[in-house]
Structure formats: C-alpha cells, structure tokens
Design a protein around this motif. Structure first.
Motif, PDB file in Angstrom:
ATOM      1  N   GLU A 190      -1.595 -10.311  13.579  1.00 56.79           N
ATOM      2  CA  GLU A 190      -0.747  -9.564  14.508  1.00 56.79           C
ATOM      3  C   GLU A 190      -1.046  -8.071  14.448  1.00 56.79           C
ATOM      4  OE1 GLU A 190       1.177 -11.019  16.699  1.00 56.79           O
ATOM      5  OE2 GLU A 190       0.546 -12.962  15.885  1.00 56.79           O
ATOM      6  N   TRP A 193      -4.170  -7.288  16.408  1.00 55.68           N
ATOM      7  CA  TRP A 193      -3.911  -7.301  17.858  1.00 55.68           C
ATOM      8  C   TRP A 193      -3.226  -6.015  18.287  1.00 55.68           C
ATOM      9  CZ3 TRP A 193       0.343  -7.078  21.118  1.00 55.68           C
ATOM     10  CH2 TRP A 193       0.125  -7.464  22.448  1.00 55.68           C
ATOM     11  N   GLU A 196      -5.573  -3.097  18.371  1.00 57.23           N
ATOM     12  CA  GLU A 196      -6.402  -3.181  19.577  1.00 57.23           C
ATOM     13  C   GLU A 196      -5.654  -2.618  20.779  1.00 57.23           C
ATOM     14  OE1 GLU A 196      -9.229  -3.849  22.443  1.00 57.23           O
ATOM     15  OE2 GLU A 196      -9.469  -3.908  20.253  1.00 57.23           O
ATOM     16  N   GLN A 197      -4.360  -2.948  20.904  1.00 56.89           N
ATOM     17  CA  GLN A 197      -3.563  -2.422  22.014  1.00 56.89           C
ATOM     18  C   GLN A 197      -3.415  -0.906  21.906  1.00 56.89           C
ATOM     19  OE1 GLN A 197      -2.965  -4.682  24.421  1.00 56.89           O
ATOM     20  NE2 GLN A 197      -4.064  -5.911  22.902  1.00 56.89           N
TER      21      GLN A 197
END
Length: 228
Positions: A190, A193, A196-197
């Motif tokens: 998580e 991710w 990355e955002q």
C-alpha cells in the motif's frame, strides 16, 4: 589486567546496542536506565561508559545503525549518473518501506523513535540529532528531484524543496500509522502505491501562480477646510 582486543571491544559495543534496542522497546526510553541495560547485556556500567557518554549517546548510536545505511541508499537517487531519477526515488522508497516492515531491527528502532521516546530532559539533545538527520535526508532528496528536472522527468518550475519535504512527511506518516497497527495494511504494498500517486501528483503539479501587485489609486489632496 588483560587488555581487550579491538574485536572484543566492538563485540561488547554491539551487545550493548542490541540489548538497548530490546529494553527500550519493552520499557520505553524514559523509563530505562543504563544500569538496566548493563544488567540485561551482562556487562558492567563501566563497560557502557567506556563506549557511551550517557543514555542519549546509546540511543543515537542505536538509531545510526539503521538510519545511516538508509542515507547512503538515498544518495544514489541524487547522483547525476542516474538516468531515471524518478524511478530510482520510487525504488528507494519501496526498499525503505520493505525494510521498515520486514527487518526486525529496523522495525524495532522505528517503533522506539516514533512511539517510545520522549525528547525531553537528557533526551532533548537527541531530538536535535534527529532533526539534523532529517534535514540532511531532505536535502539529498531535493537534489534527486532537481536531477529529475534536469533529465526532463519533472516540470522545470517544480519546487524541489517542497517536493522533498512532502515525500519525507509522506514516508514518516506511513510508518508512524502502520506501527500503531501493523495488521491494518501491508506497508510495502500500500505504501508503494501511495508513493507512486504522490510522484504522479508532483509530475502534474501546476505552475505556481504569479503574484499580482495591486497598485493603490493615488488620491487627490484633500481640500483644506480652513478659510483665509
């Protein structure tokens, strides 16, 4: 008196730090004394003072064993020889989160740093050290973002310092909250991710607005109310 070899001295130092990690984790830093660390490590207090000035020095050395290698990792992204700085930043963040999650020593030290230490009294000087380390890490990350700008991966007018500070806060917040309840989410998955955002948001960040200077209207001099 038998003179200790350098190897024996290093072994004693490592044993003290290993023991301090466990005792700090179990009791908290403020409630732990050097005498308790010495007893748990099977050494005398004199042996501790041979290597460390006080408890804050033990604490700092314990943290350095985890944080200094991570600083060396971040340096890689700041190198101008890296062809894809953004991918390197992302990979290093992923490695950082995996180590915090899977390496027991790293996890224990972060738990002590975030949740089991009060930076007051004798530990106040340690906070200065932690802030210096963080500032150094942010500066290195800023160079990595500037490197990405030079390579055309990020907008030319991006605020690299702001991006570096934001990423540092992002990582701190992920680890802090995960340590409260490690079962609540998978930190590497998580967290990766979310990083990355964040990087996508940095790429798409709008250019800073230009400040407009309002010019005040000139007023005509007020007529005198006095009569000749």
């Amino acid at each position: 008196m038998v003179k200790r070899t350098r190897a024996e001295a290093l072994e004693t130092r490592d044993r003290i730090l290993d023991t301090a990690e466990h005792v700090f984790s179990e009791r908290g830093v403020s409630r732990t004394t050097l005498a308790e660390i010495a007893d748990a490590a099977g050494v005398t207090r004199g042996a501790i003072y041979w290597h460390f000035r006080n408890k804050s020095a033990v604490f700092t050395a314990m943290c350095d064993r985890v944080t200094l290698p991570m600083e060396e990792m971040i340096q890689q992204a700041a190198s101008e020889t890296v062809n894809d700085p953004v991918a390197t930043i992302k990979a290093l963040c992923g490695s950082f989160l995996r180590r915090a999650s899977e390496d027991e020593q790293c996890r224990r030290v972060f738990e002590i740093l975030f949740h089991k230490c009060e930076y007051v009294d004798e530990m106040a000087e340690t906070l200065t050290r932690q802030l210096d380390c963080r500032a150094k890490g942010v500066s290195i990350m800023e160079r990595a973002f500037l490197n990405a700008v030079k390579k055309g991966q990020l907008p030319a007018k991006m605020n690299a310092r702001r991006a570096a500070n934001g990423l540092a806060c992002y990582l701190d917040g992920l680890i802090y909250n995960w340590l409260l309840n490690p079962k609540s989410f998978n930190l590497p998955k998580e967290g990766g991710w979310l990083v990355e955002q964040y990087l996508r948001g940095v790429r798409a960040a709008p250019e800073p607005e230009k400040k407009t200077v309002r010019r005040s209207r000139s007023r005509a001099p007020a007529a005198s109310s006095r009569h000749a």
